[in-house]
Scaffold this motif. Sequence first.
Motif, PDB file in Angstrom:
ATOM      1  N   ALA A 260       0.844  -1.194   0.000  1.00 48.16           N
ATOM      2  CA  ALA A 260       0.000   0.000   0.000  1.00 48.16           C
ATOM      3  C   ALA A 260       0.881   1.246   0.000  1.00 48.16           C
ATOM      4  O   ALA A 260       1.552   1.540   0.990  1.00 48.16           O
ATOM      5  CB  ALA A 260      -0.912   0.001   1.224  1.00 48.16           C
ATOM      6  N   ALA A 261       0.888   1.975  -1.123  1.00 51.61           N
ATOM      7  CA  ALA A 261       1.691   3.191  -1.223  1.00 51.61           C
ATOM      8  C   ALA A 261       0.992   4.392  -0.613  1.00 51.61           C
ATOM      9  O   ALA A 261       1.594   5.463  -0.493  1.00 51.61           O
ATOM     10  CB  ALA A 261       2.022   3.478  -2.690  1.00 51.61           C
ATOM     11  N   THR A 270       2.408   6.710   3.696  1.00 44.63           N
ATOM     12  CA  THR A 270       2.510   5.444   2.980  1.00 44.63           C
ATOM     13  C   THR A 270       2.662   4.290   3.961  1.00 44.63           C
ATOM     14  O   THR A 270       2.987   4.497   5.140  1.00 44.63           O
ATOM     15  CB  THR A 270       3.721   5.476   2.020  1.00 44.63           C
ATOM     16  OG1 THR A 270       3.736   4.281   1.232  1.00 44.63           O
ATOM     17  CG2 THR A 270       5.039   5.569   2.778  1.00 44.63           C
ATOM     18  N   ALA A 271       2.405   3.083   3.474  1.00 47.42           N
ATOM     19  CA  ALA A 271       2.642   1.867   4.255  1.00 47.42           C
ATOM     20  C   ALA A 271       3.504   0.893   3.454  1.00 47.42           C
ATOM     21  O   ALA A 271       3.461  -0.315   3.675  1.00 47.42           O
ATOM     22  CB  ALA A 271       1.316   1.213   4.635  1.00 47.42           C
ATOM     23  N   LEU A 289      11.102  -2.799   8.376  1.00 44.94           N
ATOM     24  CA  LEU A 289      10.063  -1.935   8.897  1.00 44.94           C
ATOM     25  C   LEU A 289      10.364  -0.480   8.592  1.00 44.94           C
ATOM     26  O   LEU A 289      11.498  -0.110   8.300  1.00 44.94           O
ATOM     27  CB  LEU A 289       9.893  -2.119  10.409  1.00 44.94           C
ATOM     28  CG  LEU A 289      11.075  -1.745  11.298  1.00 44.94           C
ATOM     29  CD1 LEU A 289      10.601  -1.087  12.571  1.00 44.94           C
ATOM     30  CD2 LEU A 289      11.880  -2.999  11.643  1.00 44.94           C
ATOM     31  N   MET A 290       9.333   0.330   8.665  1.00 47.36           N
ATOM     32  CA  MET A 290       9.462   1.761   8.449  1.00 47.36           C
ATOM     33  C   MET A 290       9.919   2.404   9.750  1.00 47.36           C
ATOM     34  O   MET A 290       9.208   2.326  10.754  1.00 47.36           O
ATOM     35  CB  MET A 290       8.125   2.346   7.986  1.00 47.36           C
ATOM     36  CG  MET A 290       7.666   1.833   6.639  1.00 47.36           C
ATOM     37  SD  MET A 290       5.915   2.184   6.294  1.00 47.36           S
ATOM     38  CE  MET A 290       5.838   3.940   6.619  1.00 47.36           C
ATOM     39  N   GLN A 291      11.091   3.034   9.730  1.00 49.59           N
ATOM     40  CA  GLN A 291      11.639   3.628  10.951  1.00 49.59           C
ATOM     41  C   GLN A 291      12.487   4.845  10.592  1.00 49.59           C
ATOM     42  O   GLN A 291      12.974   4.981   9.468  1.00 49.59           O
ATOM     43  CB  GLN A 291      12.475   2.597  11.706  1.00 49.59           C
ATOM     44  CG  GLN A 291      13.609   1.992  10.893  1.00 49.59           C
ATOM     45  CD  GLN A 291      14.280   0.824  11.592  1.00 49.59           C
ATOM     46  OE1 GLN A 291      14.398   0.801  12.811  1.00 49.59           O
ATOM     47  NE2 GLN A 291      14.738  -0.155  10.823  1.00 49.59           N
ATOM     48  N   GLU A 299       4.822   6.230  11.549  1.00 52.06           N
ATOM     49  CA  GLU A 299       3.400   5.927  11.444  1.00 52.06           C
ATOM     50  C   GLU A 299       3.061   5.630   9.983  1.00 52.06           C
ATOM     51  O   GLU A 299       3.351   6.428   9.094  1.00 52.06           O
ATOM     52  CB  GLU A 299       2.561   7.102  11.938  1.00 52.06           C
ATOM     53  CG  GLU A 299       2.713   7.390  13.422  1.00 52.06           C
ATOM     54  CD  GLU A 299       2.142   6.290  14.302  1.00 52.06           C
ATOM     55  OE1 GLU A 299       1.422   5.408  13.770  1.00 52.06           O
ATOM     56  OE2 GLU A 299       2.415   6.305  15.509  1.00 52.06           O
ATOM     57  N   PRO A 300       2.460   4.486   9.713  1.00 55.23           N
ATOM     58  CA  PRO A 300       2.076   4.167   8.335  1.00 55.23           C
ATOM     59  C   PRO A 300       0.763   4.840   7.976  1.00 55.23           C
ATOM     60  O   PRO A 300       0.009   5.285   8.848  1.00 55.23           O
ATOM     61  CB  PRO A 300       1.915   2.651   8.377  1.00 55.23           C
ATOM     62  CG  PRO A 300       1.431   2.390   9.775  1.00 55.23           C
ATOM     63  CD  PRO A 300       2.120   3.405  10.650  1.00 55.23           C
TER      64      PRO A 300
END
Length: 400
Positions: A260-261, A270-271, A289-291, A299-300
């Motif tokens: 999921a953009a 974005t995620a 992971l997003m960091q 936060e996604p």
Amino acid sequence: MNFTIDENGYYGHYGGAYIPEILRTNIVALKQQFLALRDDPDFNAAYDRLLRDYVGRPSPLYYAPRLSERYGATIYLKREDLNHTGSHKINNTIGQVLLARHMGKRHILAETGAGQHGVATATVAALMEMQCTVFMGETDIARQQPNVEKMRLLGATVVPVTSGSKTLKDAANEAIRYWIHYPADTHYVIGSVIGPDPYPDMVAHFQSVISSEIRQQLLSEEGVACPHAVIACVGGGSNAAGAFYHFLEEEQVQLIGVEAAGKGVDSGHTAATIATGSAGVIHGSKTLLMQDSDGQIKEPYSISAGLDYPGIGPLHAHLHETGRASFLQATDEEALQAAFLLMRMEGIIPAIESAHALAALEKLSFSNTGPVVVCLSGRGDKDMDAYIRAAPASFKNHQL
């Protein structure tokens, strides 16, 4: 190349069990019980019987004639949306709750984003006479209200989560905190291929029925067991893991995950973990992971509650690193357009999560290839408000 989990719970560099000491007894016992029962004839007979008579498996493999004509390919949809409770999630919850019953647990715990996993867990807990508590972010409760009411009607306690972005990540945080306080009688049914070992392997195992059926159905319909490509949406990645599972060693099969953009990969909303993430630890496992630069989780964002997660399962991180699978990204708008296209061309209303997988068809080129299978992981009942709000703008000047 090895795509199976090792004895320490790792797929290559990713996996493991990074957990509080108070949960170690539970995790060790769960792994022992899972390994003992996964090949047990009686356990599998009970599991298979429920999949057949309660869930309604096998789910159909539907040839989509108008999509096939549009994209110049032989396109099949694996209809997980037709399962009891409306998604692939029940494949895993039946397996895990059966396992919990063997372990003498009486309380079932879950987290949920889109609500599909929560509904599936509440459904099986009711079937097996177990108490059920589901943690769900307030943001997701607001956008997935029909599923919230289903969980409550089934007897589950739905606990709103008000921390962070009030979405799936935060629901998982609170579920783990709850489990730490009640480890003895509670089994935590993680809904995706995330979390500490053995969860990623266990969830993939229970979801592998998807690819097992695809092989059998393609052989019947096309005379071949392997498709040219399998496409599935990826948040944590359970439906993708299930759809890929029996093709991991078949290198001629393209495995395509769709993230999921949100509002765009570079938008800050974005995620898309594969596109923007790096290695770290989240919810008990080492993965991508997003960091930020300090290691704090970003936060996604996604219109899809089920894909609104800042990490990805360690199996998928490994598949990305090794190049065995490719990962594309679809924005909110691209997913909505793909959903509306499916509605008008095939008469099927998909979950917004599944619509991300369908959006990949616009980004790929197929010419004289074998069959392409898209995993339609869930139905769109829960997303009707989002579709209704988006439809006027999206259908303006929209050509099918």
